[in-house]
Design an enzyme around this catalytic site. Structure first.
Site, PDB file in Angstrom:
ATOM      1  N   SER A 190       0.835  -1.199   0.000  1.00  0.00           N
ATOM      2  CA  SER A 190       0.000   0.000   0.000  1.00  0.00           C
ATOM      3  C   SER A 190       0.868   1.247   0.000  1.00  0.00           C
ATOM      4  O   SER A 190       1.771   1.389   0.834  1.00  0.00           O
ATOM      5  CB  SER A 190      -0.900  -0.003   1.237  1.00  0.00           C
ATOM      6  OG  SER A 190      -1.846   1.031   1.181  1.00  0.00           O
ATOM      7  N   ALA A 191       0.597   2.175  -0.941  1.00  0.00           N
ATOM      8  CA  ALA A 191       1.489   3.309  -1.178  1.00  0.00           C
ATOM      9  C   ALA A 191       1.572   4.281  -0.012  1.00  0.00           C
ATOM     10  O   ALA A 191       2.625   4.883   0.216  1.00  0.00           O
ATOM     11  CB  ALA A 191       1.053   4.056  -2.438  1.00  0.00           C
ATOM     12  N   HIS A 192       0.487   4.466   0.743  1.00  0.00           N
ATOM     13  CA  HIS A 192       0.542   5.472   1.802  1.00  0.00           C
ATOM     14  C   HIS A 192       1.451   5.056   2.953  1.00  0.00           C
ATOM     15  O   HIS A 192       1.775   5.859   3.821  1.00  0.00           O
ATOM     16  CB  HIS A 192      -0.866   5.796   2.317  1.00  0.00           C
ATOM     17  CG  HIS A 192      -1.527   4.679   3.067  1.00  0.00           C
ATOM     18  ND1 HIS A 192      -2.291   3.727   2.444  1.00  0.00           N
ATOM     19  CD2 HIS A 192      -1.547   4.377   4.378  1.00  0.00           C
ATOM     20  CE1 HIS A 192      -2.757   2.879   3.345  1.00  0.00           C
ATOM     21  NE2 HIS A 192      -2.316   3.246   4.528  1.00  0.00           N
ATOM     22  N   CYS A 316      -5.018  -2.364  12.819  1.00  0.00           N
ATOM     23  CA  CYS A 316      -5.783  -2.389  11.582  1.00  0.00           C
ATOM     24  C   CYS A 316      -7.260  -2.074  11.822  1.00  0.00           C
ATOM     25  O   CYS A 316      -8.029  -1.975  10.874  1.00  0.00           O
ATOM     26  CB  CYS A 316      -5.630  -3.732  10.880  1.00  0.00           C
ATOM     27  SG  CYS A 316      -5.945  -5.165  11.919  1.00  0.00           S
TER      28      CYS A 316
END
Length: 371
Positions: A190-192, A316
């Site tokens: 995940s890019a963030h 999460c």
């Protein structure tokens, strides 16, 4: 309020300067539909292909093995579902560790076969191997490192032990911070988490791993992630990951030393505290500890008021502030827990001040409940 210290980089990093620069440029050139044949569409396609090539190289796969999704969670859902559907004649069981991200647990659902972990959060490899070799197993899932406590998992050994069963790796906590061991069949990220924009996820599926999307396919991402791709944000994600990997060696050395110092100071200066996770074989930027007789929400709120952004509860599902399923599986203290995670903007002054003020905040909260 004192100057703020953002110590929740494992949830999301601020946008990397390289990503910001790329994004500002890409919004003017990458807005068209990349499947169209006109000039604007071909321009967008070229930009998207370039971003995919950069991301694929960073992950260690070929560009045609990398699919773009709308998030790391979407990558987990798409990947696990597609592999399971392709292997339905073999079985439907999904073997996974007890400390996987909620996205893996929710996707596995009633087909999940849970394998326990040791007190450091590392999976029982013998039990994982035995479970993966049982008849009827479609896929095995094992995170590269735990998102809450930082403990690395034995990916290479697990992949070898799984034999013909594909190994799906949630590498969201690792990519941009740590090397993911080889041997896996599919990987999500995940890019963030590395300073890219939110809304970009990666699903890498190595050739030879069969997939069958469980929804109507379209021409986008081979049906694994239907819909119009966000070309500007994908370019920004690629720029951020490329820049972050160039900085990784120096940042990781710095972060590991600071986390080591925090482990020592918190363990020495705060009574009735449990610092969890493997002290050595771990991600360099994550530390989790639990304080006896302290409510996690109260501790996070007090730290926030003093200028520190940290997380608590299950990382999460932190908005619920439910006890962490990760810590429960490890058999350690689940309440009053805090995760500190360092980013590229973290300074030693942030770490020093945190370690200095934490004991007093814990004492105050305990005194308020009569302890």
């Amino acid at each position: 309020m004192n100057q703020r210290a953002y110590l929740d980089a494992a949830s999301a990093e601020s946008l990397h300067p390289a990503a910001r620069e790329m994004l500002l440029s890409a919004v003017d050139s990458g807005w068209a539909d990349p499947v169209r044949l006109h000039h604007e569409g071909r321009t967008a396609r070229l930009l998207l292909d370039n971003a995919r090539a950069v991301l694929a190289d960073a992950v260690g796969v070929r560009p045609d093995e990398l699919f773009l999704t709308t998030s790391g969670t979407a990558a987990v859902h798409a990947g696990l579902t597609a592999i399971t559907a392709a292997r339905r004649r073999t079985g439907t069981a999904v073997v996974h560790s007890a400390v996987e991200h909620s996205a893996v647990l929710h996707t596995a659902g009633s087909a999940g076969v849970e394998v326990g972990v040791d007190p450091a959060g590392r999976v029982d490899l013998d039990a994982f191997t035995a479970a993966a070799r049982e008849p009827g197993v479609a896929v095995a899932a094992l995170q590269s490192a735990n998102h809450e406590v930082g403990t690395r998992q034995p990916i290479e050994a697990a992949a070898e032990a799984c034999g013909d069963v594909p190994l799906f790796v949630d590498a969201s906590a690792s990519i941009g911070h740590d090397v993911v061991p080889p041997g896996w069949s599919a990987l999500a990220a995940s890019a963030h988490k590395w300073g890219g924009p939110a809304g970009v996820g990666l699903l890498a599926v190595r050739k030879g791993t069969r997939i069958a999307p469980a929804w109507p396919m379209d021409e986008r991402e081979d049906g694994l992630s239907p819909g119009f791709p966000d070309v500007p944000n994908t370019l920004a994600a690629a720029a951020a990951l490329q820049a972050r990997q160039a900085e990784a060696a120096e940042l990781n050395k710095q972060h590991r030393a600071w986390i080591d110092e925090l482990r020592h100071r918190i363990g020495s200066d705060v009574p009735d505290v449990e610092v969890v996770g493997d002290p050595d074989d771990r991600l360099p930027h994550i530390l989790t500890f639990s304080c006896l007789y302290v409510d996690g929400e109260a501790l996070v709120t007090a730290l926030d008021a003093d200028g520190f952004s940290v997380s608590s509860g299950s990382a999460c599902t932190s908005s619920t502030l439910r006890p962490s399923h990760v810590l429960a599986a490890m058999g350690v203290l689940t309440h009053g827990n805090v995760r500190v995670s360092l980013g590229r903007s973290t300074t030693y002054a942030d770490i020093d001040r945190f370690a200095t003020v934490l004991p007093g905040i814990v004492r105050r909260i305990r005194a308020e409940v009569g302890l």
